[in-house]
Design a protein around this motif. Structure first.
Motif, PDB file in Angstrom:
ATOM      1  N   ILE B  37     -93.688  43.102  50.829  1.00  0.00           N
ATOM      2  CA  ILE B  37     -94.044  42.757  52.211  1.00  0.00           C
ATOM      3  C   ILE B  37     -93.296  43.654  53.190  1.00  0.00           C
ATOM      4  O   ILE B  37     -93.846  44.084  54.209  1.00  0.00           O
ATOM      5  N   ASP B  38     -92.048  43.950  52.859  1.00  0.00           N
ATOM      6  CA  ASP B  38     -91.283  44.930  53.639  1.00  0.00           C
ATOM      7  C   ASP B  38     -92.030  46.235  53.783  1.00  0.00           C
ATOM      8  O   ASP B  38     -92.220  46.756  54.879  1.00  0.00           O
ATOM      9  N   CYS B  39     -92.437  46.762  52.601  1.00  0.00           N
ATOM     10  CA  CYS B  39     -93.121  48.066  52.618  1.00  0.00           C
ATOM     11  C   CYS B  39     -94.393  47.972  53.425  1.00  0.00           C
ATOM     12  O   CYS B  39     -94.727  48.883  54.181  1.00  0.00           O
TER      13      CYS B  39
ATOM     14  N   ALA C  27    -102.022  31.204  49.189  1.00  0.00           N
ATOM     15  CA  ALA C  27    -101.054  30.314  49.838  1.00  0.00           C
ATOM     16  C   ALA C  27    -101.453  28.868  49.654  1.00  0.00           C
ATOM     17  O   ALA C  27    -100.606  27.992  49.529  1.00  0.00           O
ATOM     18  N   ILE C  28    -102.773  28.608  49.623  1.00  0.00           N
ATOM     19  CA  ILE C  28    -103.201  27.211  49.479  1.00  0.00           C
ATOM     20  C   ILE C  28    -102.946  26.713  48.069  1.00  0.00           C
ATOM     21  O   ILE C  28    -102.443  25.608  47.873  1.00  0.00           O
ATOM     22  N   ILE C  29    -103.278  27.543  47.050  1.00  0.00           N
ATOM     23  CA  ILE C  29    -103.178  26.997  45.687  1.00  0.00           C
ATOM     24  C   ILE C  29    -101.791  27.153  45.085  1.00  0.00           C
ATOM     25  O   ILE C  29    -101.523  26.603  44.035  1.00  0.00           O
ATOM     26  N   ILE C  34     -92.003  28.553  48.480  1.00  0.00           N
ATOM     27  CA  ILE C  34     -91.488  29.778  49.089  1.00  0.00           C
ATOM     28  C   ILE C  34     -92.498  30.908  48.949  1.00  0.00           C
ATOM     29  O   ILE C  34     -92.743  31.684  49.873  1.00  0.00           O
ATOM     30  N   LYS C  35     -93.146  30.955  47.765  1.00  0.00           N
ATOM     31  CA  LYS C  35     -94.173  31.982  47.595  1.00  0.00           C
ATOM     32  C   LYS C  35     -95.316  31.739  48.573  1.00  0.00           C
ATOM     33  O   LYS C  35     -95.895  32.696  49.117  1.00  0.00           O
ATOM     34  N   ALA C  36     -95.638  30.473  48.800  1.00  0.00           N
ATOM     35  CA  ALA C  36     -96.707  30.174  49.761  1.00  0.00           C
ATOM     36  C   ALA C  36     -96.338  30.681  51.149  1.00  0.00           C
ATOM     37  O   ALA C  36     -97.174  31.233  51.869  1.00  0.00           O
ATOM     38  N   VAL C  37     -95.053  30.515  51.524  1.00  0.00           N
ATOM     39  CA  VAL C  37     -94.599  31.021  52.818  1.00  0.00           C
ATOM     40  C   VAL C  37     -94.788  32.527  52.889  1.00  0.00           C
ATOM     41  O   VAL C  37     -95.268  33.069  53.897  1.00  0.00           O
ATOM     42  N   LEU C  38     -94.454  33.220  51.776  1.00  0.00           N
ATOM     43  CA  LEU C  38     -94.597  34.677  51.790  1.00  0.00           C
ATOM     44  C   LEU C  38     -96.058  35.086  51.886  1.00  0.00           C
ATOM     45  O   LEU C  38     -96.391  36.039  52.588  1.00  0.00           O
ATOM     46  N   TYR C  39     -96.944  34.350  51.172  1.00  0.00           N
ATOM     47  CA  TYR C  39     -98.369  34.671  51.291  1.00  0.00           C
ATOM     48  C   TYR C  39     -98.820  34.502  52.737  1.00  0.00           C
ATOM     49  O   TYR C  39     -99.603  35.314  53.252  1.00  0.00           O
ATOM     50  N   SER C  40     -98.352  33.450  53.388  1.00  0.00           N
ATOM     51  CA  SER C  40     -98.791  33.263  54.772  1.00  0.00           C
ATOM     52  C   SER C  40     -98.216  34.360  55.672  1.00  0.00           C
ATOM     53  O   SER C  40     -98.845  34.743  56.661  1.00  0.00           O
ATOM     54  N   ALA C  41     -97.042  34.906  55.291  1.00  0.00           N
ATOM     55  CA  ALA C  41     -96.511  36.036  56.067  1.00  0.00           C
ATOM     56  C   ALA C  41     -97.412  37.253  55.907  1.00  0.00           C
ATOM     57  O   ALA C  41     -97.683  37.973  56.878  1.00  0.00           O
ATOM     58  N   ILE C  42     -97.923  37.477  54.664  1.00  0.00           N
ATOM     59  CA  ILE C  42     -98.855  38.592  54.451  1.00  0.00           C
ATOM     60  C   ILE C  42    -100.081  38.425  55.337  1.00  0.00           C
ATOM     61  O   ILE C  42    -100.517  39.348  56.039  1.00  0.00           O
ATOM     62  N   GLN C  43    -100.616  37.192  55.318  1.00  0.00           N
ATOM     63  CA  GLN C  43    -101.814  36.921  56.120  1.00  0.00           C
ATOM     64  C   GLN C  43    -101.540  37.207  57.594  1.00  0.00           C
ATOM     65  O   GLN C  43    -102.356  37.822  58.283  1.00  0.00           O
ATOM     66  N   SER C  44    -100.352  36.811  58.071  1.00  0.00           N
ATOM     67  CA  SER C  44    -100.043  37.008  59.486  1.00  0.00           C
ATOM     68  C   SER C  44     -99.965  38.483  59.843  1.00  0.00           C
ATOM     69  O   SER C  44    -100.461  38.903  60.898  1.00  0.00           O
ATOM     70  N   THR C  45     -99.349  39.286  58.945  1.00  0.00           N
ATOM     71  CA  THR C  45     -99.254  40.722  59.254  1.00  0.00           C
ATOM     72  C   THR C  45    -100.642  41.321  59.390  1.00  0.00           C
ATOM     73  O   THR C  45    -100.880  42.137  60.282  1.00  0.00           O
ATOM     74  N   PHE C  46    -101.564  40.907  58.508  1.00  0.00           N
ATOM     75  CA  PHE C  46    -102.901  41.502  58.589  1.00  0.00           C
ATOM     76  C   PHE C  46    -103.649  41.021  59.821  1.00  0.00           C
ATOM     77  O   PHE C  46    -104.386  41.790  60.443  1.00  0.00           O
TER      78      PHE C  46
END
Lengths: 128, 89, 363, 168
Positions: B37-39, C27-29, C34-46
């Motif tokens: 995610i950083d990258c 993120a839903i499944i 914590i992994k779900a939080v990271l998936y939602s962070a990916i979604q937010s960046t996009f």
């Protein structure tokens, strides 16, 4: 100034090209390398070669475009500040993550030649 | 003196972005995901700058600096979480 | 060939839409929160990238801090204080696949219809074919006549003050109510008094030193974003959330006992009240002046209008300050920054103290 | 009094950042920049600066410039070339491990500069700083030697020399 503009543009494009190459290579490395501690090096290529360099390049290109008027200094200045932030913050992020992953055993340094940190932890020299 | 050639470089950045996404979604451990995610954040920061130049609207560049800062903050949160200490200390 | 390359922004849009859909699904499944939080962070960046390509920098400037920064922070703190794994058995596999497929199909159909209906055109990026309402808004707000415009070259800010002042006010008051609620819940709690010790507390020395260098720079960039809100994209809220990085860094990298050297909760509340008073003042200052000199005037008025002929000056010595907008941005910056400071300080109160207070209440 | 003296360099630095970020220097920018920089300087001055007089020594700036030139044009290029070669090599010759290198600098900022330089060159990442600030633990992609002194020569010797001149 007019004489300098083409030079700035060419340097900028070269830097952006270097960035593109580094991004692709870092992406491949990110997927090929076997574990977290090796991937850290690919991440460094992404942060410095792939992002810091092209942002500087974009700033130089922006400086050379006179159609943008005064606003081009805004683009160039914000680009430089972003690049400096990246240069200071990206390694710190990697370091904090590496340290936390190492001591919490979330990622294991598996194919390893030598691990002097572990030896020092076992000797009781470092308590973490 | 022209920005239209930038478009030939953008696909490479997108390839990098997709590769990081693959790692971020696959990543076996938590630190792997955070690193990917950083990258993603860094390549997006570069892409935002390139796009602001390519689309000819320099005023929208301030987003890149904010993205860089908050991606770093995400690093800090995750490493704080992994360290298993009390949050305040 | 070059036609193909000119489609690049659309390819980027498509890639980011697809990636964010996949991230939401995961993120839903996901059972590991914590992994779900990271998936939602990916979604937010996009989503941030999508908003950026659709040319709404003001929204990106709010969206990135809130969705990439603050939301994961609060969720991570919540997960850390409770449990890591979801108790529920999770969504059955077939159901989740059906959900993913339907979402993807819906996205594709909606995108296709948008393109076909020329809401997004492939001619120019973004569409020059602006619609009627947008044309009217731009014509009235960006027209340099003091009777109509609020004299700001930044379209969003120009619209916000004279046309959407009241609803912006209520939108911000929602956040202030949330902070008031947090303060009311935590009314018996305070950060314990402890001495900060450099060698034991906080993270590594590299993190500390780099944070020391970078903190003043972050704050000054935030101030720049806030004070130029009437000239470039940005504004009080955007600057405030950018500056809130420093607060979170102070608390997470050093420790909360170090952060209380700079501001205690009471001082943060005081500064926030000053910011709120500034917002109220900027909303009513023209009305107050009008009342004092006996002329008609509105609240939320910036420049003179046809039936209310008074207003603040839009420039001082050739520098555009757009009347009340500068005051509004400054006070909003202070209020938002201090609001987030209060939230982070409250979240970082050690759990033992909270438990003690709760026990006392029960008995 | 020392609080005000410490505030001055921070205020100047932040003012420069403000003007560069804004990209224009009208009266409005200068006035707001000075006000913001003074406030930030007073708030953060005592945290950021330990010794103000180092800012007055001009030779430090020249050494800093030399450091930057060496770093960007030699160290970074070499390290990038090395790691890119490893990534593209089909056999992927990696030999990772954590080595310990001694570091001999006085101020904390020198440690930051050396550690960040090491992390920012691909192939080496600082994992841990020994509590007595005399050793760094480096994750190295290709461990050539496990002897601390030799590893220091290979990784950090030049950075350390420059950092000492700039920050100590």
């Amino acid at each position: 100034m007019n004489l300098l503009n083409p030079v700035l543009t060419i340097i900028g494009y070269v830097l952006v090209g270097i960035g593109a190459f580094c991004q692709v290579v870092a992406g491949i490395g990110m997927n090929r390398f076997p574990n977290f501690f090796v991937r850290l090096h690919a991440a460094t290529i992404c942060a410095i070669g792939g992002s810091f360099v092209p942002i500087i390049g974009c700033s130089l290109i922006a400086l050379s475009i006179e159609e943008f008027g005064v606003i081009r200094f805004f683009l160039a200045g914000a680009g430089f500040v972003t690049a400096v932030f990246l240069l200071i913050l990206a390694p710190v992020g990697s370091h904090l993550l590496a340290k936390a992953a190492y001591f919490s055993k979330a990622a294991v340094l598996y194919p390893k030649a030598v691990d002097l940190l572990e030896e020092d932890v076992e000797r009781g020299e470092i308590r973490e | 003196m022209t920005v239209e050639y930038l478009v030939y470089f953008i696909p490479f950045y997108i390839v990098g972005l997709v590769l990081y996404i693959v790692r971020a979604l696959k990543g076996p451990t938590l630190p792997d995901m955070v690193l990917a995610i950083d990258c993603m954040g860094y390549v997006l920061a570069a892409l935002l700058v390139i796009f602001s130049l390519y689309l000819g609207s320099p005023l929208i560049i301030a987003c890149a600096i904010v993205l860089t800062l908050w991606i770093y903050a995400l690093d800090v949160y995750m490493s704080k979480y992994l360290e298993k200490k009390e949050l305040g200390e | 060939m070059s036609d193909l390359y000119s489609l690049t922004p659309y390819v980027v849009l498509a890639v980011s839409a697809l990636a964010s859909t996949i991230a939401v699904y995961l993120a839903i499944i996901e059972r590991d929160l914590i992994k779900a939080v990271l998936y939602s962070a990916i979604q937010s960046t996009f989503y941030a990238l999508i908003f950026y390509l659709l040319m709404v920098p003001d929204i990106v400037l709010v969206y990135i801090p809130v969705a990439v920064g603050l939301l994961p922070a609060i969720l991570i703190i919540a997960v850390k204080k409770t449990e890591k794994y979801e108790d529920v058995g999770g969504v059955p596999r077939t159901t989740s696949i059906i959900v993913l497929l339907s979402v993807t199909v819906f996205t594709l159909i909606a995108g296709y219809l948008l393109v076909v209906s020329h809401a997004i055109t492939f001619d120019v990026f973004p569409s020059l074919d602006a619609r009627l309402l947008a044309k009217w808004f731009l014509a009235t707000t960006l027209w340099w006549n003091r009777l109509f415009s609020s004299m700001s070259p930044e379209a969003v800010t120009a619209i916000v003050w004279d046309y959407r002042g009241l609803d912006t006010y209520f939108e911000t008051s929602v956040m202030y109510l949330a902070i008031i609620g947090a303060l009311a819940i935590a009314r018996y709690l305070d950060i314990p008094r402890k001495e900060y010790r450099e060698d034991v507390m906080g993270m590594s020395i590299i993190g500390k030193m780099s944070t020391r260098v970078i903190m003043p720079m972050i704050i000054i960039v935030a101030i720049s974003i806030a004070l130029h809100g009437h000239l470039t994209p940005g504004g009080g809220f955007q600057g405030g959330v950018t500056g809130a990085v420093t607060v979170s860094l102070l608390i997470f990298i050093f420790s909360v006992y170090f952060a209380t050297r700079f501001f205690k909760i009471s001082i943060a509340i005081l500064l926030r009240i000053i910011g709120l008073a500034g917002i109220v003042l900027s909303a009513t200052i023209v009305a107050i002046i009008g009342f004092l000199i006996g002329q008609p005037a509105y609240i939320f008025q910036n420049q003179p209008k046809i039936i209310a002929q008074i207003g603040l000056p839009y420039e001082i010595g050739g520098n555009l300050i757009s009347g009340t907008l500068l005051l509004f941005n400054t006070s909003e910056f202070l209020a938002v920054l201090m609001g987030f400071a209060i939230l982070f300080l409250l979240l970082s109160i050690p759990e033992e103290n909270v438990l003690e207070v709760i026990k006392g209440e029960v008995e | 009094m020392s609080r005000i003296i410490r505030a001055i360099p921070v205020a100047i630095l932040t003012f420069i950042v403000y003007i560069v970020f804004t990209g224009s220097a009208t009266h409005f920018d200068i006035v707001t920049g000075v006000i913001g920089a003074v406030i930030v300087g007073i708030v953060f001055g005592s945290v950021v600066i330990t010794n103000t007089y180092k800012f007055l020594q001009l030779q430090r700036y020249f050494w800093g410039l030399a450091y930057a030139l060496y770093y960007f044009f030699i160290a970074e290029v070499r390290a990038h070339y090395d790691v890119i070669k490893r990534i593209l090599n089909p056999k992927m010759p990696i030999n990772p491990g954590i080595v310990k290198i001694p570091i001999d600098v006085a101020s904390d900022y020198s440690i930051l500069a050396v550690a960040n330089s090491i992390t920012n060159t691909p192939g080496t990442v600082t994992v841990y700083v020994h509590p007595n600030k005399k050793y760094l633990y480096i994750n190295w992609i290709d461990v050539v030697t496990r002897e601390p002194e030799e590893a220091r020569k290979a990784i950090s010797y030049v950075f350390e020399k420059f950092a000492k001149k700039v920050f100590d």
